[in-house]
Design an enzyme around this catalytic site. Structure first.
Site, PDB file in Angstrom:
ATOM      1  N   LYS A   1     -13.889   5.250   6.055  1.00 46.88           N
ATOM      2  CA  LYS A   1     -14.289   6.242   5.043  1.00 46.88           C
ATOM      3  C   LYS A   1     -15.795   6.220   4.842  1.00 46.88           C
ATOM      4  O   LYS A   1     -16.416   7.235   4.551  1.00 46.88           O
ATOM      5  CB  LYS A   1     -13.559   5.965   3.724  1.00 46.88           C
TER       6      LYS A   1
ATOM      7  N   HIS B   1       0.844  -1.192   0.000  1.00 47.20           N
ATOM      8  CA  HIS B   1       0.000   0.000   0.000  1.00 47.20           C
ATOM      9  C   HIS B   1       0.882   1.247   0.000  1.00 47.20           C
ATOM     10  O   HIS B   1       1.807   1.359   0.808  1.00 47.20           O
ATOM     11  CB  HIS B   1      -0.925  -0.006   1.213  1.00 47.20           C
TER      12      HIS B   1
END
Length: 894
Positions: free
Chosen positions: A561, A132
């Protein structure tokens, strides 16, 4: 561990900071040094509240573009060196997190070594390295930092000179000078092959030597030799979700390079052993097993005829060298001259090593075999095999259903699979899984997507044949929302013989486990029902019972999120808790895979506290956790730091699995009801701001350096899943990273203040903060984020928003939410200021803040110039350097 010195008195920071200043003066010139020192001292005075400091010219306007770039580099390097100093002084580590402390604590509860060993017999703890893109530093920068750390160890030990004869202080100065002259930014975007090599550095230089050393320590503390329950995993080369550059060749490269690294490590260890084991038959009795190995080795050197251990090692070395040539396709760096057959499995190699160890064990009370280099090598082989790290596969469920639909259609089984409802899909997939007949054919030309996915599956099957089944054990399914999502993966595995049905009626065999990843708030809520339905399928029930465990991955980033910090954290906790009885009824062990990032908004924070805060019964000695981006370098950058963090992960797993529940049934009920209310309130506030506020999307993209972050060359995969600019389609990493750069850090706290303010019984919340590990960890992580955020600096970023009326209105809500979170946290934790009860972290953050403020101010001005159309390439470079420097100073910003 020694008590840490306060950060302000940390001699390492003073020493390294002084050397950095000397380097800046020597290589940047006296003018840059004076400018840097003036800006630094002015910012420090403002942070300390020195009278009149707030009206002093900060000195930033006097910097030219070239000066700005050099200044930012200087502050970035100070932050990097401060990180190193903190890690060395143990500031980043928590007290009492080692295994010895856990064993002592368990003993106080009446839980002895026998119970611990019984748990470890079935345990599995795996940090999983991912690619990532949150590590902004080049590997060259990290390498220089690690060399400084090694030299500082020599300095600690009282050495004036290094092994090569250099004076230690001068060698440290040279490394800092090299850092100053090393380009911090990547010029080219990373390829998957680069990510593979970066990960191999940690696997080869950290995990290979550290894990055997830890096991030796734990064996002494336990009084028994534990199995190799702590291993390492990787996604790099197997994670295809949203990354079109990961193909079958990437998988082969990752596996081949890992295998090569492991075998070369073993060959080097054997070479050293051969030099050490000079035992002569003239002076010692040697068991038949060792003599047999010596005779079959082919080593007929006259000088070693009375040294059977050396000859045995020569034969083992020759076989392993042949194994290297067979598996890696090339000769080993130091090939053997002896003819030998390669090992087929690492177990054969281990057997020969055990034979040598048994021979040494037979004399002298086993002093030569109880540990040492041979013991570490045997442990390494048991832990790493020929594959080094278990590589996971990962892909999105949408891709799987399209591929399966095409296979079914072309095979003439079902023309419109995508049009079927869930019940019909399950029935059809079960029908196909009842036979070993593949759907695909090598004589048919499929779509590019299907061709690529089938190639990956066949490459995985090939890897099992070459490296053994431990090289790939898990297939993670992103966006898992149904039972059919898991069955589709089993269909794909069947195409390469990785799912097989026995003609005898025995349970099916799946060489790779299909693992659902539940990411959004809704997915987490549905997870227990989906897993219950999956286990109810007879063939799956038989499969899971045979395996003994089933893994479920829970995602922190997307749930945050989607629903905000508190709702995400509580949803993950509740989903885990609800899964436990589902697994118990299925008669199989639960294995949770925690998809955590570095920032609190992506599940970051203390791993020790996070594991201990897991619901009772959900750990059971088995846990996997992703380690990504800047977290890898922070937690595993040096062997000492890696040992501390791996001890903490293991210690927390032991405590979470065996320690008695701290909450009474009454407290569990009332605390859960309170959390339900808090979560609902926080969710409404968060969704109302992020998804229901008109213009919020534009506000976010203009206030933060989101578009500029997307230009950083820090990973191989795109920043967004699609070309859409919706927040729903933005990856969680740039979402969190952007808010951190603007010092808002909204994903780590927004909505919590609204929830606390609206909750009437503050004394109940105080009780929860006092005795509930889950709530303690939740608040501690948020407190760290609040301490690193700065609403005054964030307000300056609002000036970047084109519609100022909109910008001020939205930011006003954000600032009010921060105030509520700040006051609420202090109220329920009984503090007068943030981090009052965590002085080490408090001083660490307060040291950094004066160095971050000027970087933020410069970043804002550079963003204004860049967005106004100025094309000077130094502006872009300055922005990217400032992003790098701020991320380095904040440490866990992605």
């Amino acid at each position: 561990m020694a008590t840490s010195l306060p950060i302000t008195q940390n001699p390492d920071i003073r020493f390294l900071g002084r050397l950095l200043g000397e380097v800046i003066r020597a290589y940047g010139g006296d003018k840059l040094y004076r400018q840097t020192e003036y800006i630094r001292s002015s910012s420090v005075d403002r942070a300390r509240g020195v009278a009149g400091a707030d009206v002093v010219d900060p000195g930033l306007d006097a910097l030219s573009l070239d000066d700005t770039i050099n200044f930012v580099r200087g502050f970035m390097l100070f932050s990097m060196l401060a990180n190193l100093a903190e890690d060395r002084q143990g500031v980043a580590a928590e007290p009492g997190v080692d295994v010895a402390s856990a064993l002592k604590r368990l003993k106080e509860h009446g839980i002895g070594t026998d119970a611990v060993m019984k748990l470890l017999d079935k345990a599995l703890i795996v940090p999983v390295l991912t690619a990532h893109p949150t590590e902004v530093r080049r590997k060259s920068m990290i390498d220089h930092k690690n060399r400084i750390a090694e030299l500082m160890h020599l300095k600690d030990a009282g050495f004036v000179e290094s092994e090569s004869g250099d004076r230690v202080d001068e060698a440290i100065y040279r490394q800092i000078a090299l850092l100053w002259q090393t380009r911090p930014l990547r010029r080219e975007r990373l390829f998957v092959a680069d990510e593979v090599e970066n990960a191999l550095t940690y696997l080869r230089e950290i995990f290979l030597p550290v894990l055997p050393a830890l096991y030796a320590r734990w064996e002494r503390e336990l009084g028994h030799r534990p199995p190799s329950f702590l291993r390492v995993g990787s996604w790099i080369g197997g994670d295809r979700d949203g990354n079109p550059y990961v193909q079958a060749d990437s998988l082969r490269l990752a596996l081949s390079r890992a295998c090569e690294s492991a075998i070369v490590h073993y060959l080097d260890a054997l070479h050293a052993l051969g030099a050490e084991l000079s035992i002569s038959t003239e002076l010692a009795d040697v068991p038949e097993g060792v003599l047999a190995l010596a005779e079959s080795s082919g080593d007929t050197s006259p000088s070693r005829q009375d040294e059977p251990y050396r000859r045995a090692i020569s034969g083992i070395y020759a076989r392993l060298s042949a194994t290297h040539e067979k598996l890696c396709g090339k000769r080993s760096p130091r090939p053997s001259v002896l003819p030998a057959e390669p090992y087929i499995l690492p177990g054969e190699f281990r057997h020969d090593l055990i034979t040598v160890a048994a021979g040494l064990q037979s004399k002298g009370a086993g002093a030569l075999a109880s540990g040492g280099a041979l013991g570490r090598l045997i442990r390494a082989v048991e832990t790493f095999g020929f594959h080094l790290a278990t590589l996971d596969l990962r892909q999105n469920s949408d891709v799987h259903e399209r591929v399966v639909a095409e296979l079914l259609k072309v095979a003439g089984v079902e023309a419109n699979y995508l049009g079927l409802d869930e019940h019909a899909r399950i029935a059809l997939l079960r029908q196909e899984l009842a036979t070993n007949r593949p759907l695909g054919s090598r004589f048919i030309e499929y779509s590019e997507e299907t061709t690529c996915e089938l190639a990956i599956i066949h490459a995985a099957a090939e890897a099992h044949r070459v490296y053994g089944p431990q090289c790939i054990t898990v297939y993670n399914i992103s966006k898992a929302e149904s039972v059919s999502d898991m069955l589709e993966v089993n269909i794909l595995l069947k195409e390469a013989g990785l799912w097989r049905v026995a003609e005898s009626g025995d349970p099916p065999h799946a060489a790779i486990m299909a693992v659902p990843l539940f990411e959004t708030v809704a997915d987490l809520e549905a997870a227990p029902e989906i897993m219950a339905a999956y286990f109810e399928l007879p063939e799956i029930d038989a499969l899971v019972t045979r395996r003994g465990h089933q893994e479920v991955m829970i995602g922190y980033s997307d749930s945050n999120k989607d629903g905000g910090y508190l709702t995400s954290t509580w949803g993950l906790h509740q989903s885990s808790k609800a899964l436990e009885p589902i697994f118990a009824r299925a008669g199989t062990a639960i294995q949770l895979f925690h998809g955590r990032g570095g920032a609190v908004g992506r599940g970051g924070g203390s791993s020790f506290a996070a594991i201990r805060a897991q619901p009772s019964g959900t750990v059971q000695g088995r846990i996997r956790i992703t380690e990504q981006g800047e977290v890898i370098a922070a937690k595993y950058g040096t062997r000492d730091v890696a040992m501390v963090n791996l001890e903490a992960m293991t210690s927390a797993t032991l405590l979470a699995s065996l320690e008695p529940e701290v909450l009474s049934e009454r407290d569990t009920v009332r605390f859960s009801m309170a959390m339900d209310q808090l979560s609902a309130s926080a969710f409404a506030a968060y969704r109302g701001l992020v998804y229901d506020t008109e213009g919020f999307r534009e506000f976010f993209r203009q206030m933060t350096p989101l578009s500029e972050i997307a230009g950083l060359k820090i990973g191989s995969r795109p920043a967004s899943r699609t070309k859409s600019d919706r927040i729903e389609d933005l990856r969680a990493i740039p979402w969190v990273f952007s808010w951190a750069q603007a010092r808002v850090m909204l994903p780590g706290w927004y909505g919590v203040g609204h929830a606390i303010t609206g909750f009437e019984d503050k004394s109940l919340l105080a009780d929860m903060a006092q005795i509930w590990p889950f709530f303690q960890a939740t608040l501690a992580n948020m407190e760290m984020v609040l301490a690193k955020s700065d609403m005054a600096l964030a307000a300056r970023y609002v000036g970047l928003v084109e519609n100022q009326e909109l910008g001020q209105a939205i930011f006003g809500r954000i600032r009010d939410g921060w105030d509520q979170a700040h006051e609420g946290l202090l109220t329920i934790t009984g503090q007068s200021r943030l981090l009052e009860k965590n002085p080490a972290l408090d001083t660490s953050i307060r040291l950094r803040l004066p160095y971050i403020e000027p970087l933020n101010l410069l970043q804002i001005e550079l963003l204004k110039r860049h967005r106004s159309g100025e094309e000077d390439p130094r502006i872009r470079e300055g922005i990217e350097l400032s992003i790098n420097a701020i991320a380095t100073a904040l440490r866990n910003s992605g």
